[in-house]
Motif scaffolding. Structure first.
Motif, mmCIF file in Angstrom:
data_model
loop_
_atom_site.group_PDB
_atom_site.id
_atom_site.type_symbol
_atom_site.label_atom_id
_atom_site.label_comp_id
_atom_site.label_asym_id
_atom_site.label_seq_id
_atom_site.Cartn_x
_atom_site.Cartn_y
_atom_site.Cartn_z
ATOM 1 N N ASP A 47 5.323 -12.944 115.275
ATOM 2 C CA ASP A 47 6.775 -13.092 115.257
ATOM 3 C C ASP A 47 7.214 -13.446 116.671
ATOM 4 O OD1 ASP A 47 9.414 -12.240 113.479
ATOM 5 O OD2 ASP A 47 9.690 -12.169 115.660
ATOM 6 N N ALA A 48 8.106 -14.432 116.752
ATOM 7 C CA ALA A 48 8.385 -15.054 118.043
ATOM 8 C C ALA A 48 9.622 -14.537 118.761
ATOM 9 C CB ALA A 48 8.507 -16.565 117.851
ATOM 10 N N ALA A 49 10.364 -13.588 118.203
ATOM 11 C CA ALA A 49 11.623 -13.225 118.886
ATOM 12 C C ALA A 49 12.048 -11.807 118.541
ATOM 13 C CB ALA A 49 12.719 -14.217 118.503
ATOM 14 N N THR A 84 8.108 -24.180 122.594
ATOM 15 C CA THR A 84 8.047 -23.942 121.156
ATOM 16 C C THR A 84 9.028 -24.822 120.385
ATOM 17 O OG1 THR A 84 7.989 -22.244 119.458
ATOM 18 C CG2 THR A 84 9.725 -22.033 121.119
ATOM 19 N N HIS A 85 8.748 -24.990 119.099
ATOM 20 C CA HIS A 85 9.486 -25.879 118.193
ATOM 21 C C HIS A 85 10.081 -27.081 118.942
ATOM 22 C CE1 HIS A 85 12.707 -23.180 119.498
ATOM 23 N NE2 HIS A 85 12.234 -22.194 118.798
ATOM 24 N N ILE A 86 9.191 -27.805 119.592
ATOM 25 C CA ILE A 86 9.587 -28.910 120.473
ATOM 26 C C ILE A 86 10.363 -29.989 119.710
ATOM 27 C CG2 ILE A 86 7.357 -30.121 120.211
ATOM 28 C CD1 ILE A 86 8.785 -29.960 123.630
ATOM 29 N N MET A 98 1.247 -19.188 115.290
ATOM 30 C CA MET A 98 1.651 -18.628 116.585
ATOM 31 C C MET A 98 3.160 -18.569 116.769
ATOM 32 S SD MET A 98 0.733 -21.462 119.512
ATOM 33 C CE MET A 98 1.452 -20.453 120.809
ATOM 34 N N HIS A 99 3.929 -19.056 115.800
ATOM 35 C CA HIS A 99 5.387 -18.956 115.957
ATOM 36 C C HIS A 99 6.077 -18.905 114.596
ATOM 37 C CE1 HIS A 99 9.146 -19.651 118.389
ATOM 38 N NE2 HIS A 99 9.567 -19.746 117.139
ATOM 39 N N CYS A 100 6.487 -17.710 114.198
ATOM 40 C CA CYS A 100 7.220 -17.557 112.952
ATOM 41 C C CYS A 100 8.140 -16.352 113.086
ATOM 42 C CB CYS A 100 6.246 -17.364 111.792
ATOM 43 S SG CYS A 100 5.161 -15.935 111.992
ATOM 44 N N HIS A 101 8.993 -16.172 112.100
ATOM 45 C CA HIS A 101 9.920 -15.031 112.116
ATOM 46 C C HIS A 101 9.692 -14.230 110.847
ATOM 47 C CE1 HIS A 101 11.831 -16.638 115.697
ATOM 48 N NE2 HIS A 101 11.594 -17.818 115.151
ATOM 49 N N ILE A 102 8.996 -13.111 110.975
ATOM 50 C CA ILE A 102 8.586 -12.332 109.803
ATOM 51 C C ILE A 102 8.947 -10.849 109.925
ATOM 52 C CG2 ILE A 102 6.714 -13.892 109.081
ATOM 53 C CD1 ILE A 102 4.751 -12.017 110.570
ATOM 54 N N THR A 125 6.374 -24.519 111.432
ATOM 55 C CA THR A 125 7.688 -24.932 110.927
ATOM 56 C C THR A 125 8.759 -24.066 111.581
ATOM 57 O OG1 THR A 125 7.463 -23.360 109.108
ATOM 58 C CG2 THR A 125 6.884 -25.658 108.634
ATOM 59 N N ASP A 126 8.313 -23.198 112.547
ATOM 60 C CA ASP A 126 9.237 -22.202 113.079
ATOM 61 C C ASP A 126 9.787 -21.404 111.890
ATOM 62 O OD1 ASP A 126 10.910 -20.713 114.676
ATOM 63 O OD2 ASP A 126 12.347 -22.321 115.043
ATOM 64 N N HIS A 127 8.897 -21.040 110.975
ATOM 65 C CA HIS A 127 9.289 -20.362 109.731
ATOM 66 C C HIS A 127 10.361 -19.310 109.974
ATOM 67 C CE1 HIS A 127 9.033 -17.876 106.091
ATOM 68 N NE2 HIS A 127 8.953 -16.858 106.914
ATOM 69 N N PRO A 128 11.441 -19.274 109.266
ATOM 70 C CA PRO A 128 11.833 -20.219 108.209
ATOM 71 C C PRO A 128 12.759 -21.336 108.707
ATOM 72 C CG PRO A 128 13.278 -18.317 108.162
ATOM 73 C CD PRO A 128 12.368 -18.131 109.353
ATOM 74 N N ASN A 129 12.860 -21.526 110.024
ATOM 75 C CA ASN A 129 13.901 -22.427 110.559
ATOM 76 C C ASN A 129 13.772 -23.884 110.128
ATOM 77 O OD1 ASN A 129 15.799 -20.896 112.349
ATOM 78 N ND2 ASN A 129 13.844 -20.161 113.121
ATOM 79 N N GLY A 130 12.571 -24.456 110.258
ATOM 80 C CA GLY A 130 12.393 -25.852 109.845
ATOM 81 C C GLY A 130 11.961 -25.935 108.388
HETATM 82 ZN ZN LIG Z 1 11.478 -19.510 116.343
#
Ligand SMILES: [Zn+2]
Length: 553
Positions: A123-125, A270-272, A63-67, A386-391
């Motif tokens: 994708d979250a943003a 998100t990404h708490i 539910m939260h990634c950047h693709i 992991t907030d892919h790819p952030n974490g």
């Molecule tokens: Zn994010």
């Protein structure tokens, strides 16, 4: 007319939405959906897969990634060194080639998610101005269903509506914006802070009551105003919140304030992990975990859900709609850095990053993520990310599963990280171990529920036939990284990581009802400030590839 009947027999089924916890049973599929078992025992399936001894779950949901979107594409170009070293995805008779690294190319992203048993990702943003291009990228991201969240926390029209105390206009605009972009949910990133960053060198907001110049609004007003509007539009997924002060020591009070500022409205934090830090005053040595305090608040308030944003050790790329954060990270790591803004809508920052297990900060970030999984009592309200790819990459999910299911291994890894973590977080004292049933909740059934996806995350009649079948293994990382079969919309698309049938997957979006009277005002604003004409902005239905409108009800 009846379609092909497909029977999957004898699997050990996990379906938490229906309380099914490892029960041996059959699943029946017709026209891409799960159907009830035929009542007539004489009915034979057209296709049959015997999965005796294997574990059957709904397909995974990230539910939260950047693709997709502008910053993902910049990051792809910005890391040639990674692409050069990573093993490429080679072309086959049915699949495209692709590149890996922390930000895989579009086709590789679809193949790798599916290969790992994930069948849906969000994708979250996305800046809504870039939505058209994102739909094109989605068309090139096969095997999974996908959607995106629309950046709204620093949108000029929204801040102006708040300044002029016009909640009805804000609500109508939000409805129009989501419909125009064909997005799924509203996403706030550092509300107000990105706008201040655009106005002043090194600018940001410091608390929920900092003033955003020119608009005379505060983050607190933006948070509550949008939470209210999202609620009234009856969106399937309410407000998706990246709070202010991400990554900064002492930010946990801002996080607590943000949850309180919702005043009981639904909100997903998100990404708490990145928002759970004690300490401060610019002194690294004061950094510590506040996961216990924050998780207690989440446990006591059912309007809040979270995903973790787990940090994993190794090299990755940080990319965020939080412009000032990108600048902050590039200063710390002396790395290359990219920053840009999207007209009246959003900003972004990108910087390479390497998480090291000897670093106090990185070790604590790793530990705080795990604390979150282990401290939230209700698994339906905490989601793996992991907030892919952030974490870290989404490819690390099987490793996180093992960390949660195997306490001994978790403690072994803990023994190897910076020793100060033991005093500064509660991780060493937590002996909870996740069951397969709970893993199923935090990786598919929970996110489906939080997203309001009624046809996903479960295996009851009417559900999309997105199914992952695993061979049990004592080492849960091995079990989860290479599913035996992955089924998407009733087709076997993956066997042991090999793509068999690269189906397209569909785009999930909302079309909320809103007061169309607002359009004349938006049009006037558009013609004055935007670089494109108002009529060219909305993405029309006929522009989309396979898609499904998820109801607002
Ligand atoms: Zn994010």
């Amino acid at each position: 007319m009846a379609g092909t009947l497909f029977r999957i027999s004898n699997g050990t089924v996990y379906d938490p939405l229906h309380g099914i916890d490892g029960k041996v049973q059959d699943l029946w599929i017709e026209n891409g959906k799960i159907v009830a078992a035929p009542t007539d025992p004489a009915v034979r399936a057209d296709k049959h897969l015997d999965v005796t001894g294997m574990v059957v779950m709904p397909g995974g949901i990230d539910m939260h990634c950047h693709i997709a979107g502008p910053k993902v594409n910049v990051a792809r170009k910005m890391r040639p060194e990674e692409k050069r070293l990573a093993r490429p995805v080679v072309r086959t008779a049915t699949t495209h080639s692709g590149t890996m690294g922390s930000v895989p190319s579009t086709y590789a992203t679809g193949y790798k998610y599916a290969g790992m048993g994930y069948t849906t990702a969000f994708d979250a943003a996305i800046p809504p101005l870039a939505a058209r291009h994102v739909h094109e990228e989605f068309a090139d991201t096969p095997c999974i269903d996908k959607g995106f969240y629309v950046l709204v926390g620093n949108n000029h029209y929204i801040m102006r509506a708040l300044q002029e105390k016009e909640p009805e206009r804000l609500k109508a605009f939000l409805g129009w914006l989501l419909s125009s972009a064909k997005g799924y949910a509203p996403k706030m990133v550092n509300p107000g802070g990105v706008e201040v960053w655009k106005q002043q060198q090194g600018g940001n907001v410091s608390s929920l009551d900092s003033l955003v110049e020119h608009f005379d609004v505060t983050p607190r007003q933006i948070i509550l105003g949008l939470a209210q509007a999202a609620d009234e539009l009856k969106l399937p997924h309410k407000l998706h919140i990246h709070a202010n002060n991400l990554g900064l020591p002492g930010n946990w009070t801002t996080t607590l304030d943000t949850m309180r500022a919702l005043e009981g409205y639904g909100g997903h934090m998100t990404h708490i992990q990145f928002h759970s830090y004690g300490g401060g005053g610019g002194d690294e040595n004061t950094f510590n975990s506040k996961a216990v305090e924050l998780a207690q608040y989440v446990n006591e308030h059912k309007n809040i859900t979270v995903d973790v944003g787990q940090v994993m050790f190794g090299e990755t790329t940080s990319m965020t709609g939080d412009g000032p954060l990108g600048y902050y990270l590039s200063n710390i790591y002396k790395s290359k850095w990219f920053s840009s803004e999207t007209e009246m809508e959003a900003g972004c920052g990108i910087a390479p990053i390497e998480y090291k297990n000897k670093s106090l900060i990185h070790s604590l970030q790793w530990a705080i993520g795990l604390e979150w999984y282990l401290l939230v009592e209700d698994p339906w309200r905490v989601v793996m990310s992991t907030d892919h790819p952030n974490g870290g990459s989404f490819m690390a999910y099987p490793q996180i599963v093992r960390l949660l299911m195997d306490r001994t291994w978790r403690n072994d890894v803990l023994a190897g990280v910076n020793p100060a973590v033991r005093e500064r977080s509660s991780l060493g004292d937590l002996d909870r171990e996740y069951s397969l049933y709970e893993i199923c909740i935090i990786t598919r059934s929970g996110p489906a529920k939080i997203l309001g996806l009624k046809n996903k995350g479960h295996l009851g009649p009417g559900a999309d036939a997105d199914i992952t079948i695993y061979t049990p293994h004592e080492n849960k990382e091995i079990m989860f990284e290479l599913p035996r079969y992955v089924i998407k919309s009733g087709e076997v698309i993956v066997e042991l990581g090999e793509i068999r049938e690269p189906v397209q997957g569909k785009t999930l979006h909302v079309a909320p009802d809103y007061d169309k009277g607002v359009e004349a005002d938006i049009a006037e604003w558009f013609e004055r400030y935007y670089s494109i004409r108002f009529r060219n902005y909305p993405v029309t239905d006929d522009y989309l590839h396979e898609h499904e409108t998820i109801a607002c009800e």
